[in-house]
Motif scaffolding. Structure first.
Motif, PDB file in Angstrom:
ATOM      1  N   CYS A 197     -35.076 121.279  43.584  1.00  0.00           N
ATOM      2  CA  CYS A 197     -34.625 122.655  43.373  1.00  0.00           C
ATOM      3  C   CYS A 197     -35.650 123.408  42.537  1.00  0.00           C
ATOM      4  N   LEU A 198     -35.402 124.696  42.367  1.00  0.00           N
ATOM      5  CA  LEU A 198     -36.214 125.527  41.489  1.00  0.00           C
ATOM      6  C   LEU A 198     -35.532 125.646  40.131  1.00  0.00           C
ATOM      7  N   ALA A 199     -36.295 126.011  39.119  1.00  0.00           N
ATOM      8  CA  ALA A 199     -35.746 126.102  37.763  1.00  0.00           C
ATOM      9  C   ALA A 199     -34.601 127.097  37.689  1.00  0.00           C
ATOM     10  N   GLN A 200     -34.743 128.229  38.377  1.00  0.00           N
ATOM     11  CA  GLN A 200     -33.691 129.253  38.292  1.00  0.00           C
ATOM     12  C   GLN A 200     -32.376 128.803  38.929  1.00  0.00           C
ATOM     13  N   ASP A 201     -32.444 127.752  39.756  1.00  0.00           N
ATOM     14  CA  ASP A 201     -31.222 127.205  40.355  1.00  0.00           C
ATOM     15  C   ASP A 201     -30.329 126.536  39.315  1.00  0.00           C
ATOM     16  N   LEU A 202     -30.899 126.188  38.156  1.00  0.00           N
ATOM     17  CA  LEU A 202     -30.135 125.507  37.107  1.00  0.00           C
ATOM     18  C   LEU A 202     -29.407 126.481  36.191  1.00  0.00           C
ATOM     19  N   ILE A 203     -29.790 127.731  36.229  1.00  0.00           N
ATOM     20  CA  ILE A 203     -29.158 128.706  35.338  1.00  0.00           C
ATOM     21  C   ILE A 203     -27.677 128.812  35.660  1.00  0.00           C
ATOM     22  N   GLY A 204     -26.851 128.572  34.654  1.00  0.00           N
ATOM     23  CA  GLY A 204     -25.404 128.687  34.829  1.00  0.00           C
ATOM     24  C   GLY A 204     -24.752 127.440  35.379  1.00  0.00           C
ATOM     25  N   ALA A 261     -34.282 108.993  26.332  1.00  0.00           N
ATOM     26  CA  ALA A 261     -33.874 110.361  26.615  1.00  0.00           C
ATOM     27  C   ALA A 261     -33.088 110.442  27.918  1.00  0.00           C
ATOM     28  N   ASP A 262     -32.188 111.425  27.986  1.00  0.00           N
ATOM     29  CA  ASP A 262     -31.523 111.766  29.238  1.00  0.00           C
ATOM     30  C   ASP A 262     -32.408 112.794  29.939  1.00  0.00           C
ATOM     31  N   VAL A 263     -33.076 112.377  30.997  1.00  0.00           N
ATOM     32  CA  VAL A 263     -34.118 113.198  31.615  1.00  0.00           C
ATOM     33  C   VAL A 263     -33.677 113.722  32.974  1.00  0.00           C
ATOM     34  N   THR A 264     -33.886 115.017  33.169  1.00  0.00           N
ATOM     35  CA  THR A 264     -33.705 115.650  34.473  1.00  0.00           C
ATOM     36  C   THR A 264     -35.072 116.131  34.933  1.00  0.00           C
ATOM     37  N   GLY A 265     -35.455 115.734  36.138  1.00  0.00           N
ATOM     38  CA  GLY A 265     -36.723 116.173  36.705  1.00  0.00           C
ATOM     39  C   GLY A 265     -36.479 116.979  37.957  1.00  0.00           C
ATOM     40  N   ILE A 266     -37.044 118.183  38.011  1.00  0.00           N
ATOM     41  CA  ILE A 266     -36.863 119.022  39.198  1.00  0.00           C
ATOM     42  C   ILE A 266     -38.224 119.399  39.776  1.00  0.00           C
ATOM     43  N   ASP A 267     -38.259 119.587  41.087  1.00  0.00           N
ATOM     44  CA  ASP A 267     -39.504 119.968  41.738  1.00  0.00           C
ATOM     45  C   ASP A 267     -39.187 120.731  43.018  1.00  0.00           C
ATOM     46  N   ALA A 268     -40.050 121.675  43.361  1.00  0.00           N
ATOM     47  CA  ALA A 268     -39.872 122.450  44.589  1.00  0.00           C
ATOM     48  C   ALA A 268     -40.211 121.642  45.824  1.00  0.00           C
ATOM     49  N   SER A 269     -40.909 120.518  45.633  1.00  0.00           N
ATOM     50  CA  SER A 269     -41.291 119.660  46.754  1.00  0.00           C
ATOM     51  C   SER A 269     -40.295 118.523  46.936  1.00  0.00           C
ATOM     52  N   GLY A 270     -39.624 118.520  48.073  1.00  0.00           N
ATOM     53  CA  GLY A 270     -38.715 117.424  48.370  1.00  0.00           C
ATOM     54  C   GLY A 270     -39.450 116.106  48.524  1.00  0.00           C
ATOM     55  N   HIS A 271     -40.683 116.160  48.998  1.00  0.00           N
ATOM     56  CA  HIS A 271     -41.507 114.962  49.144  1.00  0.00           C
ATOM     57  C   HIS A 271     -41.742 114.307  47.783  1.00  0.00           C
ATOM     58  N   ASN A 272     -42.107 115.132  46.785  1.00  0.00           N
ATOM     59  CA  ASN A 272     -42.323 114.605  45.430  1.00  0.00           C
ATOM     60  C   ASN A 272     -41.058 113.973  44.868  1.00  0.00           C
ATOM     61  N   ILE A 273     -39.935 114.639  45.067  1.00  0.00           N
ATOM     62  CA  ILE A 273     -38.668 114.126  44.538  1.00  0.00           C
ATOM     63  C   ILE A 273     -38.315 112.789  45.189  1.00  0.00           C
TER      64      ILE A 273
END
Length: 255
Positions: free
Chosen positions: A124-131, A93-105
């Motif tokens: 980033c936050l999920a709403q940052d991906l809209i558009g 799969a082509d996977v994108t993982g997002i998280d609000a924690s920069g440490h986790n990323i």
């Protein structure tokens, strides 16, 4: 004569190397089956198996193939250190993982880089991906909604990022008396699998509430699976009783 600029550069590089080594060690620690995160890993292993099966059924893929999820775009919202992202990416799969924690990323990126696993991690936050991003075949939102104030906004965003005919996977805790006893008193205060205060029972979400939240976006619930834990064996299993932990799978039927 002392070259102060070179000394500063050497100190900066030494600090950077130490920081990288720290993140590498933490990334490995998260995946140590005998380490302090072993209960999280046991939970994740069962949850991953259920999600893989659901994706395979939904998209008619054969899990016996080497890369059964090739061609699928998967978004993991609240990916943490990538415990779901990496195995799904390893299956094509082509996977994108997002998280609000920069440490986790950072931890996720370091581990994926070390093992040459391709995952597009974003802080980033999920709403940052809209558009800004294409819609996804699968959107995962696991153990996130029970920590969010505006739960409807999160669900709205998940639905908007999902392609028509796509699969939404929501995993969380049901708001029941049993979930309070097992998920908070048991897990946090008696067994101490989680730090005290990890969860607020008032933020737990009933499956029918998620079904109501996704309906305006043209999604309908396909099925709901429970997860139960045996403290004697330390094993998790999938059940038909979603009274504590559960996974909800939904189909997007419209644009």
């Amino acid at each position: 004569m002392l070259d102060k600029s070179q000394l500063s550069a050497d100190i900066a590089k030494s600090n950077q190397d130490a920081e990288i080594a720290k993140f590498d060690a933490l990334a490995q620690e998260w995946r140590d089956p005998n380490g302090k995160f072993k209960h999280v890993l046991a939970f994740n292993s069962t949850r991953l198996m259920a999600i893989e099966n659901a994706i395979a059924v939904h998209f008619q893929r054969d899990l016996n193939q080497d890369i059964p999820f090739q061609g699928l775009n998967i978004l993991d919202i609240g990916c943490g250190v990538g415990l779901l992202c990496e195995p799904l990416a390893s299956q094509g799969a082509d996977v994108t993982g997002i998280d609000a924690s920069g440490h986790n990323i950072t931890l996720a990126q370091r581990h994926a880089q070390k093992w040459s696993i391709k995952v597009d991690y974003k802080h980033c936050l999920a709403q940052d991906l809209i558009g800004n991003e294409p819609q996804y075949d699968v959107v995962l939102n696991t153990e996130v909604i029970e920590h969010v104030d505006d739960q409807q906004l999160l669900v709205d965003t998940c639905c908007r990022l999902l392609k028509p005919s796509g699969l939404l996977v929501m995993a969380t805790l049901n708001r029941t008396l049993k979930s309070y006893i097992v998920g908070i008193i048991g897990a946090e205060y008696i067994m101490k699998y989680l730090p005290k205060g990890t969860h607020d029972w008032n933020y737990f979400v009933k499956p029918q509430e998620i079904t109501s939240m996704i309906a305006p976006h043209g999604l309908e619930t396909i099925t709901v699976e429970g997860m139960s834990f045996n403290p004697l064996t330390g094993q998790w299993k999938i059940t038909d009783k979603p009274d504590v932990n559960y996974l909800l799978y939904a189909l997007k039927t419209t644009d």
